[in-house]
Design an enzyme around this catalytic site. Structure first.
Site, PDB file in Angstrom:
ATOM      1  N   ARG A  51       0.762  -1.239  -0.035  1.00 19.12           N
ATOM      2  CA  ARG A  51       0.254   0.011  -0.086  1.00 19.12           C
ATOM      3  C   ARG A  51       0.816   1.123   0.028  1.00 19.12           C
ATOM      4  NH1 ARG A  51      -5.331  -1.624   3.261  1.00 19.12           N
ATOM      5  NH2 ARG A  51      -3.777  -2.534   4.778  1.00 19.12           N
ATOM      6  N   HIS A 242       2.272 -25.992  12.876  1.00 15.05           N
ATOM      7  CA  HIS A 242       3.517 -26.653  12.842  1.00 15.05           C
ATOM      8  C   HIS A 242       3.856 -27.951  13.877  1.00 15.05           C
ATOM      9  CE1 HIS A 242       4.887 -22.772  11.303  1.00 15.05           C
ATOM     10  NE2 HIS A 242       5.008 -22.139  12.295  1.00 15.05           N
ATOM     11  N   LYS A 342       7.972 -19.940  24.284  1.00 17.72           N
ATOM     12  CA  LYS A 342       8.699 -18.755  23.793  1.00 17.72           C
ATOM     13  C   LYS A 342       9.642 -18.557  25.062  1.00 17.72           C
ATOM     14  CE  LYS A 342       6.685 -16.791  19.973  1.00 17.72           C
ATOM     15  NZ  LYS A 342       7.382 -17.200  18.844  1.00 17.72           N
TER      16      LYS A 342
HETATM   17  C1  BG6 Z   1       6.176 -19.029  13.107  1.00 19.13           C
HETATM   18  C2  BG6 Z   1       5.365 -18.501  14.174  1.00 19.13           C
HETATM   19  O1  BG6 Z   1       5.333 -19.486  12.346  1.00 19.13           O
HETATM   20  O2  BG6 Z   1       7.238 -19.929  13.529  1.00 19.13           O
HETATM   21  C3  BG6 Z   1       6.669 -17.702  15.179  1.00 19.13           C
HETATM   22  O3  BG6 Z   1       4.501 -17.473  14.018  1.00 19.13           O
HETATM   23  C4  BG6 Z   1       7.824 -18.811  15.620  1.00 19.13           C
HETATM   24  O4  BG6 Z   1       6.124 -17.479  16.403  1.00 19.13           O
HETATM   25  C5  BG6 Z   1       8.424 -19.241  14.113  1.00 19.13           C
HETATM   26  O5  BG6 Z   1       8.840 -17.875  16.341  1.00 19.13           O
HETATM   27  C6  BG6 Z   1       9.217 -20.409  14.482  1.00 19.13           C
HETATM   28  O6  BG6 Z   1       9.832 -20.711  13.067  1.00 19.13           O
HETATM   29  P1  BG6 Z   1      11.580 -21.513  13.200  1.00 19.13           P
HETATM   30  O7  BG6 Z   1      11.499 -21.783  11.851  1.00 19.13           O
HETATM   31  O8  BG6 Z   1      12.348 -20.335  13.761  1.00 19.13           O
HETATM   32  O9  BG6 Z   1      11.313 -22.529  14.163  1.00 19.13           O
END
Ligand code: BG6
Length: 494
Positions: A51, A242, A342
């Site tokens: 945008r 994930h 986290k």
């Molecule tokens: C993302 C999340 O999909 O995956 C994040 O939104 C997270 O919060 C990240 O930190 C982790 O990915 P990776 O590849 O660093 O393990």
């Protein structure tokens, strides 16, 4: 040394959200690497849409700055960078509006029947409107593929709505729902481990496996994404996508072939076999946590609540543990402990398959404890495989046993640069290979399992349990597994 590549033919890739963090930090560096390695042909066009009223020149300056940060200096060659930038252009467009699409149409003119990828690196509520506006502008061709970033919605209803809206203008085989975990080398290695070896398959069931632990621990906090994250939380941000995808790869039956339909059919069966967590079970089968101030790797870090833009008041979880069950013949009675958080002690993602203990020990108690065998698939960092076995402690003077491991560290073993997950997945979209992307029914089945947990938490009204940054989460997470006579992998090794 870099890995082998299969060149693709020229393509057009339009990134909506072209000035966003994902584009600058992940997508453009991934495309640069594909260009660097000779996979992305020079005639390809990358069009960034946003945008903001930037000039092409401003945008390229922004891209160069991002690449300098996210590409290894040794790989950033000036001449190559200029050639890569020649493939890039910027289009100023409000993609939620019906009008103003001429600039993009012009940038895509004369593309013939080359693949046209629309990558939607935007908020999920914009997926439907962007696709519909692009179609109304005549830009959706049969060669068009659209990539939807996670999260697909915030619950089942919103996921269905997005899927319906996008599905009005694109067929399911044109829709690529990305989960970057599936593009990680180590995650695909899990498929190789299971289906390119005959060793483990006979043992891969409730008959021999006691429990499975899937941990995705991050040492980072919310990193300036607090306003998104606070509406999401760990369950939506990490588990719905994930972690459930990892669970599927561990638990699924061998697909008949490594193709999109066969792999996704098998993953879907796992998602459908997940036992719903209902009727007040959230308290015994899940633990929610939220980080407080502490230290990670010796560096003091603030509390989650102090990182929130609207003040220190939130029930959003930054940590979650779930005791899941896959109710089918193969996995009956085997707990799957899922854990993510986290600001944890270390950044570690791993899958621990713990085998059953020996049925009877022939050794006297004095030889030491017989630890059950464990297969650890380390996803990151230092991805590899460790198989823990009991062996004799060397030396005379009687029999003593101890645990040792057979280790493979993939990066050391193969001596190649590991491509980022997005490198592989972007090229898969260009090639039209959807095997490592989520189908509509998978995403919806995942939400179906997640939703009762969200509801249960909402009804209980309890706040997430605090944990100190730099720890392994609240003590309740340890208690959850210990109540069942088991321990988390990292504790069992101390
Ligand atoms: C993302 C999340 O999909 O995956 C994040 O939104 C997270 O919060 C990240 O930190 C982790 O990915 P990776 O590849 O660093 O393990």
């Amino acid at each position: 040394m870099t890995a082998k590549i299969i060149p693709v033919s020229p393509f057009d890739l339009v990134v909506f959200g072209g000035t966003g963090d994902l584009t600058l930090r992940k997508l453009l560096p991934a495309l640069y690497y594909r260009f660097h390695d000779g996979q992305m042909p020079a005639g390809s066009r990358i069009v960034a849409v946003a945008r903001g009223a930037l000039t092409n020149w401003d945008y390229l300056a922004m891209v160069k700055e991002a690449l300098a940060k996210h590409v290894r200096a040794a790989d950033l060659e000036d001449a190559l960078l200029e050639k890569f930038c020649a493939c890039l252009s910027f289009v100023h467009l409000d993609a939620t509006a019906h009008v103003g699409w001429d600039g993009l149409a012009k940038a895509l003119a004369d593309g013939g029947d080359r693949p046209r990828v629309f990558y939607l690196a935007t908020a999920p509520q914009l997926f439907g409107p962007i696709c519909q506006n692009a179609a109304a502008a005549g830009l959706v061709t049969r060669q068009t593929r659209v990539v939807l970033e996670k999260p697909i919605g915030t619950d089942l209803a919103s996921a269905r709505q997005i899927n319906d809206e996008v599905g009005k203008v694109l067929d399911e085989d044109q829709i690529y729902r990305i989960d970057h975990y599936l593009g990680k080398e180590s995650v695909q290695n899990l498929l190789a481990l299971r289906f390119a070896n005959s060793l483990f398959e006979p043992l891969w069931s409730a008959a021999h496996i006691d429990n499975v632990q899937i941990t995705v621990a991050e040492s980072i906090g919310v990193e300036g994404r607090a306003s998104y994250y606070d509406k999401s939380g760990a369950l939506r941000d990490m588990v719905q996508n994930h972690i459930l995808q990892l669970l599927c790869l561990v638990a699924m039956e061998p697909p008949a072939a490594m193709d999109a339909a066969a792999v996704r059919d098998e993953k879907l069966k796992v998602l459908k076999a997940l036992k719903p967590i209902v009727d007040g079970e959230v308290n015994s089968k899940t633990v929610r946590g939220q980080y407080r101030a502490g230290a990670v790797g010796g560096v003091a870090v603030p509390s989650y609540l102090d990182e929130l833009p609207d003040g220190p008041n939130s029930h959003t979880e930054t940590f979650v543990v779930i005791r899941a069950s896959v109710e089918n013949w193969r996995w009956a009675g085997v707990p799957f402990y899922l854990r993510t958080g986290k600001r944890m002690a270390e950044r570690i993602s791993e899958i621990v398959i713990e085998f059953k203990a020996v049925p009877h020990s022939i050794f006297p108690v004095s030889v030491g404890r017989l630890t059950p065998n464990r297969l650890v698939v380390r996803l990151q960092p230092n991805d590899g495989i460790q198989l823990f076995l009991m062996s004799k402690d060397p030396g005379p003077g009687g029999m003593r046993l101890r645990e040792g491991s057979l280790d493979i560290n993939f990066a050391d073993a193969f001596q190649v640069r590991y491509p980022d997950a997005y490198e592989r997945l972007l090229m898969d979209v260009v090639r039209g290979n959807a095997t490592l992307f989520m189908r509509r029914d998978e995403v919806e089945a995942a939400w179906m399992w997640i939703e009762p947990i969200l509801q249960g938490w909402g009804e209980s009204g309890d706040a997430p349990k605090p944990y100190i940054s730099g720890s392994w989460g609240p003590t309740a997470a340890i208690a959850l597994i210990e109540r069942e006579g088991r321990t988390w992998f990292e504790d069992s090794r101390h």
